[in-house]
Design an enzyme around this catalytic site. Structure first.
Site, PDB file in Angstrom:
ATOM      1  N   PHE A 170       0.860  -1.184   0.000  1.00 38.60           N
ATOM      2  CA  PHE A 170       0.000   0.000   0.000  1.00 38.60           C
ATOM      3  C   PHE A 170       0.903   1.244   0.000  1.00 38.60           C
ATOM      4  CE2 PHE A 170      -2.748   3.233   1.863  1.00 38.60           C
ATOM      5  CZ  PHE A 170      -3.865   3.074   1.077  1.00 38.60           C
TER       6      PHE A 170
ATOM      7  N   ASP B  94       1.623  -4.806   8.355  1.00 41.15           N
ATOM      8  CA  ASP B  94       0.455  -3.939   8.265  1.00 41.15           C
ATOM      9  C   ASP B  94      -0.768  -4.855   8.108  1.00 41.15           C
ATOM     10  OD1 ASP B  94      -1.637  -2.302   7.482  1.00 41.15           O
ATOM     11  OD2 ASP B  94      -0.396  -1.008   6.224  1.00 41.15           O
TER      12      ASP B  94
ATOM     13  N   TYR C  24     -10.870   1.670  10.766  1.00 44.83           N
ATOM     14  CA  TYR C  24     -12.105   2.089  10.068  1.00 44.83           C
ATOM     15  C   TYR C  24     -12.584   1.109   9.011  1.00 44.83           C
ATOM     16  CZ  TYR C  24      -8.508   4.246   6.972  1.00 44.83           C
ATOM     17  OH  TYR C  24      -7.409   4.483   6.178  1.00 44.83           O
ATOM     18  N   LYS C  25     -11.849   0.007   8.827  1.00 45.33           N
ATOM     19  CA  LYS C  25     -12.290  -0.969   7.822  1.00 45.33           C
ATOM     20  C   LYS C  25     -13.136  -2.048   8.505  1.00 45.33           C
ATOM     21  CE  LYS C  25      -8.003  -0.196   5.208  1.00 45.33           C
ATOM     22  NZ  LYS C  25      -8.510   0.545   4.047  1.00 45.33           N
TER      23      LYS C  25
ATOM     24  N   ARG D  17     -13.215  -3.549  -7.085  1.00 47.04           N
ATOM     25  CA  ARG D  17     -12.897  -4.211  -5.816  1.00 47.04           C
ATOM     26  C   ARG D  17     -14.174  -4.331  -4.983  1.00 47.04           C
ATOM     27  NH1 ARG D  17      -8.690  -1.864  -1.317  1.00 47.04           N
ATOM     28  NH2 ARG D  17     -10.377  -0.345  -1.144  1.00 47.04           N
TER      29      ARG D  17
HETATM   30  C1  PLP Z   1      -2.755  -1.571   3.848  1.00 44.81           C
HETATM   31  C2  PLP Z   1      -3.086  -0.182   4.275  1.00 44.81           C
HETATM   32  N1  PLP Z   1      -2.255   0.495   5.078  1.00 44.81           N
HETATM   33  C3  PLP Z   1      -2.527   1.749   5.480  1.00 44.81           C
HETATM   34  C4  PLP Z   1      -3.671   2.398   5.079  1.00 44.81           C
HETATM   35  C5  PLP Z   1      -3.912   3.821   5.500  1.00 44.81           C
HETATM   36  O1  PLP Z   1      -4.004   3.949   6.844  1.00 44.81           O
HETATM   37  P1  PLP Z   1      -4.184   5.392   7.525  1.00 44.81           P
HETATM   38  O2  PLP Z   1      -5.148   6.152   6.682  1.00 44.81           O
HETATM   39  O3  PLP Z   1      -4.735   5.074   8.880  1.00 44.81           O
HETATM   40  O4  PLP Z   1      -2.855   6.025   7.610  1.00 44.81           O
HETATM   41  C6  PLP Z   1      -4.579   1.731   4.256  1.00 44.81           C
HETATM   42  C7  PLP Z   1      -5.810   2.413   3.820  1.00 44.81           C
HETATM   43  O5  PLP Z   1      -6.587   1.959   3.036  1.00 44.81           O
HETATM   44  C8  PLP Z   1      -4.275   0.424   3.840  1.00 44.81           C
HETATM   45  O6  PLP Z   1      -5.102  -0.232   3.023  1.00 44.81           O
END
Ligand code: PLP
Length: 414
Positions: free
Chosen positions: A128, A199, A224-225, A373
């Site tokens: 990501f 992560d 939040y997911k 998706r």
């Molecule tokens: C794998 C992954 N890491 C990090 C994030 C972003 O996290 P944050 O917005 O809390 O920094 C996301 C957001 O979709 C994600 O999918």
């Protein structure tokens, strides 16, 4: 279920679904198939009442006394403790704070210090983007003279050499949903003398995790997911017990001080995981997240995983008969044990297809350059939702009705 499932098959599967009753615990519009819980989890019914009470009673009436009287100050640890069983950790290894991005910065810097004199952060090119950006930013600060090595997914293992300080990976890929084998890669990294930082944003709340058993060093994850903590919910950070006494993050603040209210001018880290705190926690967001975490824990992570695999397999069965002729192509592993809780499909017109689906009240999302998706959050998605989504997608692909100017307009958020 017959080879090409019918709506009646979906109705029957919903009847047999042991989690079906939990849908009523979420506030969802009746006519929407919500297949985006991997981006923003649905609203638990308990959240509004909880926030109302916190706002009116705690903030409005009890005011600043609430930090002690209502335990506001302990929320980062309290929600961490509620999360611990979902990730296979003990309560004192998890803290809830900040965003995934910020926690990545803290733990990457801590991992580099811990594994000095090694300098390399190793990650994959399909990670990501924020994970890579944070690493790039850290390298630019000059902290620990770190270097970043970004390699293709297939070349991770051969890059685990004597220079790698930390292997930084996302468990479930945000595009393909392909799941790494945490235990195997963690073990390989350790054998090469590297630490690991996982992560878990696309796996926490969707599948069981066993951070302690897998010997994971550090992890972060999203609130939040699948945890249904609300838009911009705080994230969490995990540090294995064995690293806590020496843990030194490059980003510290007063809430992580041993005695924040002594107002001493020199920083002294709090004992244990508390030292990862920086500033004042966002109490309203923390309260909303707590409702989500408690609900997911109540439903049970093993049952959630079981149902989410059944949902994704059901979707596959529904679309498989006509997929090839539609021009859609799988972007996810076909074996449900090798993927998380969403499915991706490639198509050159993916953006328009997603917009047209949304117009027909099937909410998924588009990921550049060409992915449709769809997320299957087991606590509130039904088999009828899945069947309806597949049916509308089939009709749309048959008629080409997605190819209209309004569906090609790109908003800021896709
Ligand atoms: C794998 C992954 N890491 C990090 C994030 C972003 O996290 P944050 O917005 O809390 O920094 C996301 C957001 O979709 C994600 O999918």
């Amino acid at each position: 279920v017959s080879k090409v499932p019918t709506r009646a098959d979906a109705v029957q599967l919903d009847r047999l679904d042991r989690l079906a009753a939990y849908r009523a615990r979420f506030s969802l519009p009746a006519d929407v198939c919500y297949l985006d819980g991997n981006s923003l989890g649905a609203l638990p019914r308990g959240t509004s009442a909880r926030l109302h009470q916190v706002i009116e009673q705690q903030w409005g009436h009890d005011l600043i006394r609430s930090w002690n009287a209502h335990g506001w100050i302990d929320l980062p640890q309290r929600i961490g403790a509620a999360l611990a069983p979902l990730v296979g950790a003990s309560a004192d290894e998890i803290i809830v704070c900040d965003s995934v991005s910020v926690n990545l910065f803290k733990l990457l810097s801590a991992a580099l210090r811990r594994n000095d004199p090694r300098k390399v952060i190793l990650t994959e090119a399909s990670n990501f983007p924020t994970d890579v950006y944070v690493a790039q930013g850290l390298v630019r600060t000059g902290v620990s003279a770190a270097e970043l090595r970004v390699v293709p997914r297939t070349e991770l293992e051969c890059n685990l050499d004597e220079h790698v300080a930390v292997l930084l990976l996302t468990h479930v890929d945000y595009q393909s949903a392909a799941a790494h084998d945490i235990r195997r890669l963690t073990d390989q990294a350790h054998r090469a003398g590297a630490l690991v930082l996982w992560d878990l944003s696309h796996s926490v709340g969707a599948m069981p995790l066993s951070l302690a058993d897998d010997q994971v060093d550090f992890a972060v994850g999203c609130g939040y997911k699948y945890l249904c903590g609300g838009p911009g919910a705080p994230a969490f950070a995990f540090v294995a017990q064995r690293h806590l006494p020496q843990l030194e993050s490059a980003l510290v603040g007063w809430m992580g001080h041993q005695q924040p209210f002594a107002f001493a001018i020199d920083y002294r880290p709090a004992d244990g995981i508390d030292r990862l705190l920086c500033g004042t926690p966002p109490i309203l967001s923390m309260m909303a997240l707590e409702v989500g975490v408690q609900l997911i824990a109540e439903i049970g992570i093993t049952a959630i995983r079981e149902k989410s695999q059944a949902l994704t397999e059901f979707f596959r069965q529904c679309v498989e008969p006509w997929l090839a002729e539609s021009g859609l192509r799988w972007g996810s592993p076909l074996n449900p044990t090798q993927r998380g809780s969403h499915l991706s499909l490639h198509h050159p017109a993916a953006h328009a297809i997603v917009q047209a689906l949304i117009a027909q009240r099937v909410i998924g999302d588009f990921r550049a350059p060409d992915l449709v998706r769809l997320g299957f959050a087991a606590p509130y998605v039904s088999f009828v939702d899945v069947w309806e989504a597949a049916d509308r997608l089939r009709e749309m692909m048959r008629t080409g009705s997605y190819d209209q100017p309004q569906y090609h307009v790109r908003a800021k958020v896709t």
